[in-house]
Scaffold this active site. Structure first.
Site, short mmCIF file in Angstrom:
data_model
loop_
_atom_site.label_atom_id
_atom_site.label_comp_id
_atom_site.label_asym_id
_atom_site.label_seq_id
_atom_site.Cartn_x
_atom_site.Cartn_y
_atom_site.Cartn_z
N LYS A 118 0.08 1.18 8.29
CA LYS A 118 -1.17 0.83 7.64
C LYS A 118 -2.34 1.47 8.40
CE LYS A 118 0.24 -3.91 6.34
NZ LYS A 118 -0.02 -3.90 4.89
N ARG A 169 9.29 -8.42 0.44
CA ARG A 169 10.27 -8.70 -0.61
C ARG A 169 11.70 -8.49 -0.11
NH1 ARG A 169 7.41 -4.45 -4.37
NH2 ARG A 169 5.75 -5.24 -3.04
#
Length: 463
Positions: free
Chosen positions: A244, A318
């Protein structure tokens, strides 16, 4: 040594006190409800009942005889939850009792709002001075409200704590402390044991961290319908090899907000001794960068046997949830609820104040919507839109963890998770952070959806 988050003392109501200062809650549209003895003082002071306004009314001896708290107009209250809660911070230290202006659900909301407003995260600073305290109003279920406030305080504490003190191991400690408090059973699978126990995606995401990944499994209760809560416990998310930018990494201590929320909800359920069986599953990891980090284009085989192509290592939540959901559905359960700070797409869709949720069951959606409205914990239903299923099917594997194109990111993530369930299922894609201070919700970590779920449980589980 700092006490575990679960052992920190949350705000509670003051003991009944005949000398408590009366609080009169004043509607801006009905200022004639100001007690007669205070009207001249209120008029001279310019008090109009505006939302959050406070007026101290002196007695003949100069001491505070009463306090007026403005709750604004009906239009204001539609826009602002817990509108009178700021009184807990604005009033001078002392003991207060609501004397007029509220009843029913509004009185319960004001009492809860007071406790939530009294929350302070002072682990790294000097404790705040003594605050104003509220005597539990007559007619409310004070122990229930205190239990709800304590669960919310736990959630906030866990989210607000930086990863230096809230690693996967620290999150396990918090869960163990909660289990001890409520005589729950707990089991934790750590490190390479995840591989031998068939949790390959939890292991893959967390293996690059200096703190080993783990699966926390807590159970409580022996009778009644069975509820399973699954919370995303990514204690910090660098993005992995798809790192990120710094501007996106700054709040990633909150990426375990789903785990924090299910632990807070579990505390509420256990403290209230609800007639159900509870299981809490938390895959706790740190998504870090090292030579053994999982890579873009890797294909992982999940616990359920479905293969997953990794097209972005920053879509890791996820993956760990998928293994935990598969485990949840291997056992008897009447309902599985997952909570996760999963996608930025959800924030773009509904902002930071709403908790979006997904379910295929209209009755469950109606129960959650009604419960949310009752307890001022707003939620919004988003669809498991079946036509988007092909967006998560890359061809080279069964599933794609990060479909290209940028469309419907929250929905495709929810569809991905649904592939690992075969029991009644509700998924919450929460933010877990309040960017600006608001009544009863200081800036920082915040629970979303837990109180709505708690209110809806009688309908969701037929309690």
């Amino acid at each position: 040594m700092e006490p575990p988050m679960t052992d920190r003392t949350p705000a509670t109501f003051a003991a009944p006190d005949s000398a408590a200062i009366p609080l009169h809650i004043i509607d801006a549209d009905a200022t004639d409800t100001i007690p007669q003895s205070a009207r001249a003082w209120a008029q001279a002071s310019g008090f109009t009942g505006a939302a959050g306004a406070i007026l101290l009314v002196p007695g003949a001896d100069g001491a505070i005889a009463m306090a007026l708290v403005g709750q604004g107009s009906a239009a204001t209250r539609r826009r602002t939850r817990f509108v009178t809660a700021t009184a807990a911070r604005k009033l001078p230290a002392g003991t207060y009792a609501i004397a007029s202006g509220l009843d029913g659900q509004a009185l319960e909301d004001a009492a809860l709002g007071w406790l939530l407003e009294s929350y302070s995260f002072d682990r790294y600073t000097k404790p705040k001075p003594d605050a104003a305290q509220l005597v539990a109003p007559d007619g409310i279920d004070a122990p229930r409200i205190e239990a709800i406030a304590a669960g919310e305080a736990l959630t906030r504490d866990l989210i607000n704590t930086p990863t230096s003190d809230m690693s996967p191991a620290d999150l396990e400690d918090a869960a163990r402390s909660l289990a001890r408090r409520h005589d729950a059973r707990i089991n934790v699978i750590t490190g390479d044991d995840l591989l031998s126990s068939n949790f390959p995606m939890i292991h893959a995401v967390g293996r690059a961290s200096a703190t080993p990944p783990r699966l926390i499994d807590m159970s409580w209760g022996d009778t009644g319908p069975h509820l399973t809560l699954v919370g995303k416990g990514v204690c910090f998310d660098t993005g992995g090899l798809n790192i990120k930018p710094g501007s996106s990494m700054g709040l990633m201590k909150k990426d375990m907000g789903g785990a924090a929320t299910v632990l807070g909800l579990a505390r509420m359920i256990m403290a209230l001794d609800l007639p159900l069986r509870l299981r809490v599953l938390i895959p706790a990891v740190e998504n870090s960068i090292s030579g053994n980090a999982f890579r873009p284009q890797d294909i992982l085989t999940s616990r359920k046997g479905l293969t997953v192509e990794i097209n972005n290592t920053d879509a890791e939540g996820r993956l760990v949830l998928a293994d935990a959901l598969a485990l949840a559905c291997e056992a008897e359960t009447d309902l599985v609820i997952s909570m996760a700070t999963l996608t930025g797409a959800a924030r773009v869709a509904v902002g930071p104040d709403l908790a979006p949720f997904f379910t295929d069951d209209d009755a469950s959606a109606a129960a959650l919507t009604a419960g949310a409205a009752q307890v001022a914990d707003p939620v919004w239903r988003l669809p498991f839109h079946d036509p988007y299923e092909d967006m998560i099917e890359p061809g080279i594997a069964d599933l794609d963890n990060a479909p290209s194109g940028g469309f419907a990111g929250s929905i495709t993530a929810a569809l991905f998770l649904r592939r690992f369930t075969d029991k009644p299922y509700i998924h919450f894609d929460i933010y877990g952070w309040n960017p600006q201070p608001k009544p009863a919700r200081p800036k920082g970590g915040v629970g979303m959806g837990a109180r709505a779920i708690l209110a809806a449980l009688p309908d969701l589980l037929k309690l």
